[in-house]
Design an enzyme around this catalytic site. Structure first.
Site, mmCIF file in Angstrom:
data_model
loop_
_atom_site.group_PDB
_atom_site.id
_atom_site.type_symbol
_atom_site.label_atom_id
_atom_site.label_comp_id
_atom_site.label_asym_id
_atom_site.label_seq_id
_atom_site.Cartn_x
_atom_site.Cartn_y
_atom_site.Cartn_z
ATOM 1 N N SER A 89 -14.330 -4.609 7.267
ATOM 2 C CA SER A 89 -13.299 -3.741 6.330
ATOM 3 C C SER A 89 -13.522 -3.277 5.089
ATOM 4 O O SER A 89 -14.414 -3.906 4.214
ATOM 5 C CB SER A 89 -12.036 -4.866 6.200
ATOM 6 O OG SER A 89 -10.970 -4.270 5.502
ATOM 7 N N LYS A 99 -12.695 -1.077 10.008
ATOM 8 C CA LYS A 99 -11.487 -0.343 9.645
ATOM 9 C C LYS A 99 -11.604 0.030 8.280
ATOM 10 O O LYS A 99 -12.204 -0.315 7.534
ATOM 11 C CB LYS A 99 -10.126 -1.241 9.509
ATOM 12 C CG LYS A 99 -10.152 -2.263 8.449
ATOM 13 C CD LYS A 99 -8.552 -3.089 8.430
ATOM 14 C CE LYS A 99 -8.456 -3.937 7.366
ATOM 15 N NZ LYS A 99 -7.083 -4.474 7.307
ATOM 16 N N GLU A 120 -3.965 -8.967 12.412
ATOM 17 C CA GLU A 120 -4.449 -9.460 11.129
ATOM 18 C C GLU A 120 -3.763 -10.092 10.256
ATOM 19 O O GLU A 120 -2.538 -9.543 10.073
ATOM 20 C CB GLU A 120 -5.592 -8.365 10.529
ATOM 21 C CG GLU A 120 -6.031 -8.751 9.296
ATOM 22 C CD GLU A 120 -6.487 -7.380 8.618
ATOM 23 O OE1 GLU A 120 -6.655 -7.629 7.088
ATOM 24 O OE2 GLU A 120 -6.947 -6.635 9.297
ATOM 25 N N GLU A 150 -0.278 -2.280 7.727
ATOM 26 C CA GLU A 150 -0.958 -1.535 8.239
ATOM 27 C C GLU A 150 -0.816 -1.537 9.797
ATOM 28 O O GLU A 150 -0.639 -2.485 10.220
ATOM 29 C CB GLU A 150 -2.576 -1.767 8.058
ATOM 30 C CG GLU A 150 -2.917 -1.852 6.642
ATOM 31 C CD GLU A 150 -4.401 -2.484 6.627
ATOM 32 O OE1 GLU A 150 -5.184 -2.228 7.711
ATOM 33 O OE2 GLU A 150 -5.170 -2.906 5.398
ATOM 34 N N ARG A 184 -11.403 -1.872 1.432
ATOM 35 C CA ARG A 184 -10.492 -2.308 0.517
ATOM 36 C C ARG A 184 -9.543 -1.228 0.295
ATOM 37 O O ARG A 184 -10.001 -0.012 0.347
ATOM 38 C CB ARG A 184 -10.940 -3.141 -0.617
ATOM 39 C CG ARG A 184 -11.939 -4.009 -0.653
ATOM 40 C CD ARG A 184 -11.420 -5.105 0.213
ATOM 41 N NE ARG A 184 -10.255 -5.888 -0.125
ATOM 42 C CZ ARG A 184 -9.892 -7.107 -0.697
ATOM 43 N NH1 ARG A 184 -11.000 -7.786 -0.990
ATOM 44 N NH2 ARG A 184 -8.653 -7.541 -1.112
ATOM 45 N N SER A 185 -8.514 -1.539 -0.393
ATOM 46 C CA SER A 185 -7.393 -0.605 -0.277
ATOM 47 C C SER A 185 -7.883 0.505 -1.812
ATOM 48 O O SER A 185 -7.578 1.554 -1.787
ATOM 49 C CB SER A 185 -5.955 -0.948 -0.811
ATOM 50 O OG SER A 185 -5.921 -1.934 -1.538
ATOM 51 N N ASP A 215 -1.871 -4.992 10.807
ATOM 52 C CA ASP A 215 -2.153 -5.893 9.559
ATOM 53 C C ASP A 215 -0.695 -6.228 8.918
ATOM 54 O O ASP A 215 -0.610 -5.482 8.077
ATOM 55 C CB ASP A 215 -3.317 -5.529 8.841
ATOM 56 C CG ASP A 215 -3.416 -6.486 7.654
ATOM 57 O OD1 ASP A 215 -2.873 -7.522 7.661
ATOM 58 O OD2 ASP A 215 -4.183 -5.939 6.561
ATOM 59 N N HIS A 272 0.657 -1.239 0.056
ATOM 60 C CA HIS A 272 -0.111 -0.030 -0.178
ATOM 61 C C HIS A 272 0.909 1.209 0.160
ATOM 62 O O HIS A 272 0.461 2.387 -0.108
ATOM 63 C CB HIS A 272 -0.729 0.029 1.177
ATOM 64 C CG HIS A 272 -2.057 -0.987 1.043
ATOM 65 N ND1 HIS A 272 -2.868 -1.393 2.361
ATOM 66 C CD2 HIS A 272 -2.283 -1.830 0.134
ATOM 67 C CE1 HIS A 272 -3.779 -2.210 2.016
ATOM 68 N NE2 HIS A 272 -3.443 -2.592 0.897
ATOM 69 N N LYS A 296 -14.932 -8.782 4.240
ATOM 70 C CA LYS A 296 -15.090 -7.847 3.321
ATOM 71 C C LYS A 296 -15.968 -8.377 2.222
ATOM 72 O O LYS A 296 -15.915 -9.389 1.580
ATOM 73 C CB LYS A 296 -13.566 -8.087 2.491
ATOM 74 C CG LYS A 296 -12.442 -7.529 3.209
ATOM 75 C CD LYS A 296 -11.236 -7.737 2.757
ATOM 76 C CE LYS A 296 -9.989 -7.130 3.715
ATOM 77 N NZ LYS A 296 -8.703 -7.519 2.908
#
Length: 445
Positions: free
Chosen positions: A375, A399, A295, A171, A377-378, A249, A162, A348
């Site tokens: 959650s 998150k 995570e 993360e 997503r990026s 994470d 990321h 997700k």
């Protein structure tokens, strides 16, 4: 009165990374309802499959085929079935699963199917004249005793795939567990984020305050303790010592090769650890910092390491969350249960491809005595669906990235709206706080 779909259309739009994604619009007598589908960068092998076009446009990432599948196959089939949206979403969702016919939604595309599912969930809520979060709560098998606002876990330092820094772990999240409401928690988190920005700029220079995919800073650090020390300094500077927990994470599948974990995979200088050494690293961090959640600390098929570490975590306050390990898939959840590999599901919706299947996965996790962590997503969108989902299933934490970038903040703003709405209606509503892992126990099966 029966509420039927009168139109189902789709379009190609962009996600937060500028890559194409699917937008779906459905119409009923109650109005027009829209959803936009997210996408991940760090993807496990067991996720439902997106339909991508290939070719030159958008580097092969176009979704025109998925859009076509909505308009020419899924939409006409749903309209012909004359589903009564006032009766709920499950029958419609599982009809689409059967229409696709594959085990991973690769025929029509999970991005096509999910867009329809999310938009139809909103239409179902409108048909019942209730908010989306209340509709999603009714879709579960749980009888609710009031609503619980989730603790936000905000990704304030980015690494992994990321960001462009040498940090292997993906993360580092802050969680305002000591707040008394969601709104207060977001205020505290935003203040810590700004303090962190100042500390990063002072320590590494202003060039280091660039952000990663999820809005967190990505300074030139490579060691987990460096990130955690920055966070602890920011929490202290903001005046909230003892009121925040930390989540990590690592997204370890991304740097797992030939049985080892290479924490130097981004720097070009290998730093390979065995699973035992990685466990020792995690244990050292948990012993020193207020870490409440880990995570994907191990790769998606490194079952022995997951099971061994879960035994170590037994009786501790650490939540061990499966993401790539589970892929929001009940078959993977059951396998993990038999292996005693984790104690929490990362939820997700685009990993499984329909809202109803995501809710079923959450219910299965609850049956096992696990917690559920919703959650983003990026590759996100400004769609705030998961905010309602987190409240609806009573998961106690979610998150959605840093308090930065519109697609991240949209979810937090929606949650503040929900909290205000529930308070205005004098509906029972509490903030999960320190008990975020067990918020769902405020329901009865």
């Amino acid at each position: 009165m029966t509420t039927l779909l009168t139109s189902v259309t789709a379009s190609q739009r962009l996600d937060s990374r500028g890559k194409p994604t699917v937008q779906v619009e459905v119409r009923t007598v109650d109005g027009t309802f829209r959803a936009i589908v997210p996408s991940g960068a760090s993807k496990g092998d067991y996720e439902a499959v997106e339909k991508r076009d290939g070719g030159k446009a958008f580097g092969g990432n176009g979704v025109l085929e998925a859009v076509k599948n909505v308009g020419e196959i899924i939409g006409p089939a749903l309209i012909a079935q004359r589903f009564d949206l006032g009766m709920g979403l499950k029958e419609l969702d599982y009809f689409m699963v059967g229409l696709d016919g594959s085990s991973d939604k690769s025929n029509l595309g999970a991005n096509a199917i999910l867009g329809v599912s999310m938009a139809c969930a909103r239409a179902c809520a409108a048909a019942k004249n209730i908010p989306l979060y209340e509709f999603l709560a009714r879709e579960t098998r749980l009888r609710r005793q009031g609503f619980v606002m989730p603790v936000p876990f905000l990704n304030v330092l980015n690494g992994g795939v990321h960001s462009g820094n040498p940090m292997a772990f993906q993360e580092f999240m802050i969680a305002p567990t000591g707040a008394s409401s969601f709104a207060q928690g977001i205020q505290w988190a935003a203040e810590v984020y700004q303090e962190l920005k100042s500390i990063v700029a002072k320590t590494f220079g202003k060039a280091a305050i660039g952000i990663g995919d999820e809005g967190g800073f990505a300074p030139p650090i490579s060691q987990p303790h460096e990130a955690l020390d920055l966070i602890m300094a920011a929490v202290k500077s903001a005046g909230y010592e003892g009121r925040f927990k930390i989540g990590i994470d690592p997204a370890s599948t991304e740097f797992f090769t030939e049985g080892e974990y290479d924490l130097g995979f981004k720097s070009g200088e290998p730093r390979k650890l065995s699973s035992t050494q990685l466990m020792e690293l995690f244990q050292g961090l948990v012993g020193k910092y207020p870490i409440a959640l880990l995570e994907d600390p191990f790769a998606q098929d490194d079952w022995d390491s997951w099971s061994a570490f879960n035994k170590i975590c037994k009786g501790s306050a650490v939540e061990l969350v499966g993401d790539d390990l589970l892929a929001t898939n009940i078959r993977r959840i059951d396998k993990a249960s038999k292996a005693d590999a984790c104690n929490s599901l990362l939820l997700k919706v685009n990993q499984i491809g329909t809202v109803s299947e995501a809710i079923s996965a959450a219910e299965r996790a609850y049956e096992l005595g696990w917690s559920v962590f919703v959650s983003h997503r990026s590759g996100e969108t400004t769609d705030d669906f998961i905010a309602d989902l987190a409240v609806g299933i009573g998961c106690g934490h979610l998150k959605s990235g840093a308090p930065c970038r519109g697609e991240r903040v949209a979810k937090y703003n929606r949650l503040m709206d929900i909290e205000e709405e529930l308070e205005a209606k004098k509906t029972s509503c509490s903030y999960a706080g320190e008990a975020f892992r067990y918020a769902h126990t405020n329901t009865k099966g």
